[in-house]
Design an enzyme around this catalytic site. Structure first.
Site, short mmCIF file in Angstrom:
data_model
loop_
_atom_site.label_atom_id
_atom_site.label_comp_id
_atom_site.label_asym_id
_atom_site.label_seq_id
_atom_site.Cartn_x
_atom_site.Cartn_y
_atom_site.Cartn_z
CG HIS A 160 -2.15 0.83 1.07
ND1 HIS A 160 -2.33 1.76 0.08
CD2 HIS A 160 -3.29 0.87 1.80
CE1 HIS A 160 -3.51 2.34 0.20
NE2 HIS A 160 -4.11 1.81 1.24
CE1 TYR A 313 -8.41 8.14 5.73
CE2 TYR A 313 -9.22 6.12 4.73
CZ TYR A 313 -8.38 7.21 4.71
OH TYR A 313 -7.51 7.39 3.66
CB THR A 326 -6.25 9.11 -0.07
OG1 THR A 326 -5.36 9.04 1.05
CG2 THR A 326 -6.07 7.90 -0.96
#
Length: 496
Positions: A160, A313, A326
């Site tokens: 990630h 979130y 993001t």
């Protein structure tokens, strides 16, 4: 590739013009597979297929420690960094093999029969692609891994730190759509789609090409795999098995890493399922945004599950901006709380609940647009926090903000980013209904929290991936998934 460090990791950025190989993990062994010939020509599909078949046919046996080397990438990062330095960097052979893995374009995992999970068992598929059930089959530091099972199932594992799910999903979508459109396989699974060089080779070794059925042409190619001698004037490109020197220190480290990986895997409670009572088409009739609708369902489900509201979130893409990643959409708002309270209040009417749902969804849409256009709050707060730490400026407020954490972390993975790629031979575009793709999920970011990933699949269904930790007595992924489905059905009934 993510490189472990004793204090901080770093990203190894690769130049695709100079990196021309992948690494294949099969039966606990590592192989370097080249994708280009010496001349710079990209290898054909059949040449690569022959190389992969040679790997599958290879009868050599991996050393028990060699077969568990990937567990090191699941380990504590400092421990992995120290082992990398002591057992790989200081060994010429191990350093060279590790360098080959870290500089590969990606990793392909050709799993064994134990990976043949059911086609409809999405939860098992999630475990297979996330960790391989034992943590010893996936090189977790690699940006992308493709996992292939003998039954033909294939999935992806993405690290990630370098990027986000929409990027991986877009790549995967293009692969699936073009594969579907090209129909490159024979009934027996071998490559049917040939390139000009393949056809030339077959013509030169076939005395009567017209007598050979089309589906058998690829099997007549003179190419050979690594296990066979060279029998053709055309060169073959056998895979190169990567050697490792196994000493006592490495054995101890790998054993410890494998135990730690299995402990984490056993603690992960992952549940994945399809919701098909209705889909995006039904939500549109309610005049709500599909994402906002699902987020309000998550708010209602979480409150039922935990008897409280928490800051939530949801990732918003910042790809409008150069190198954007993001921003956070804070889904728990005053409007969402009012809607949840109305749903739990028996005195509230369906009409009142419906109005509050639309108001909550409208607020969510506003927050989403703000987050996507650089007007969110969390990345700004994080930047201020970094400045405060870097300048030794004490800020109790920023410190408190960073400590709050996210007990409900959510993300929608877009399913169709290139709709034009899905045109079938009849000229119809695939919406996601005839070829649904469950996409994937992630683990919880808090020990006592949930991770929820979801996919809006076409017009008629959703996929949900819910994760939590079994060691936390307050969370249960199956229970939250049931609460989500219940919430969706109750909300759908508001506009029935």
């Amino acid at each position: 590739t993510r490189i472990p460090g004793k204090e901080i990791d770093r990203l190894l950025l690769l130049d695709y013009l100079s990196t021309r190989h992948i690494v294949v993990i099969c039966k606990g062994k590592f192989f370097k597979v080249r994708l280009y010939a010496e001349s710079g020509r990209r290898l054909t599909y059949l040449e690569i297929e022959a190389t992969l078949q040679g790997i599958i046919n290879d009868r050599s046996v991996a050393h028990p420690t060699e077969a568990k080397l990937p567990a090191l990438t699941c380990w504590n990062r400092t421990s992995w960094a120290e082992t990398r330095e002591n057992c790989f960097i200081r060994s010429k052979i191990n350093r060279t093999s590790l360098d080959t893995i870290e500089k590969a374009l990606w990793v392909v995992c050709l799993d064994g029969d134990d990976s043949n999970v059911g086609w409809d068992d999405i939860t098992a598929q999630g475990g297979l692609y996330m960790h391989g059930f034992n943590g010893c089959k996936r090189w977790m530091d690699k940006s992308l891994q493709m996992i292939v099972s003998p039954n033909g199932m294939i999935g992806m594992n993405g690290e990630h730190s370098w990027g986000d799910a929409p990027t991986c999903a877009h790549l995967w979508e293009l692969c699936l759509a073009r594969e579907n459109r090209m129909a490159p396989y024979n009934p027996n699974g071998t490559i049917r789609l040939m390139e000009p060089l393949d056809k030339k080779r077959i013509q030169e070794v076939s005395t009567d090409l017209s007598a050979v059925p089309p589906e058998q042409l690829p099997t007549e190619t003179p190419m050979v795999g690594p296990a066979k001698p060279q029998t053709s004037k055309y060169p073959s490109y056998p895979a190169e098995r990567l050697p490792f020197v196994i000493n006592t220190d490495l054995e101890i480290a790998v054993s410890s890493a494998a135990i730690a990986a299995q402990t984490q895997i056993d603690d992960l409670d992952l549940q994945s399922r399809c919701f098909n009572a209705f889909g995006k088409g039904g939500i549109k009739k309610a005049k709500c945004s599909p994402d906002g609708f699902i987020q309000m369902a998550l708010q209602l489900a979480y409150y039922r599950n935990q008897s409280k509201f928490v800051q939530t979130y949801e990732s918003a893409s910042a790809r409008f901006y150069l190198n954007g990643r993001t921003e956070t959409i804070r889904s728990c708002t005053n409007e969402s709380c009012a809607f949840v309270n109305a749903m739990l209040n028996e005195a509230s009417t369906q009409e009142e609940r419906g109005k509050l749902l639309r108001a909550a969804c409208d607020k969510h849409s506003v927050n989403t647009n703000l987050a996507m256009t650089g007007k969110g709050v969390d990345r700004h707060l994080f930047a201020l926090y970094v400045v405060s730490v870097g300048t030794n400026t004490d800020s109790p407020f920023l410190t408190q903000v960073m400590k709050r954490g996210w007990k409900l972390s959510t993300s929608q993975v877009p399913q169709t980013q290139s709709p034009s790629e899905w045109v079938n031979p009849q000229g119809k575009k695939e919406t996601g209904d005839t070829m649904p793709r469950p996409s994937g999920g992630f683990g919880p970011v808090a020990d006592d929290g949930y991770g929820v990933s979801y996919v809006i699949s076409g017009e008629n269904s959703f996929y949900f991936h819910v994760s939590s930790k079994r060691s936390c007595p307050a969370t249960n992924s199956t229970a939250l998934l049931e609460d989500i489905f219940r919430a969706l059905k109750e909300m759908g009934a508001l506009y029935a």
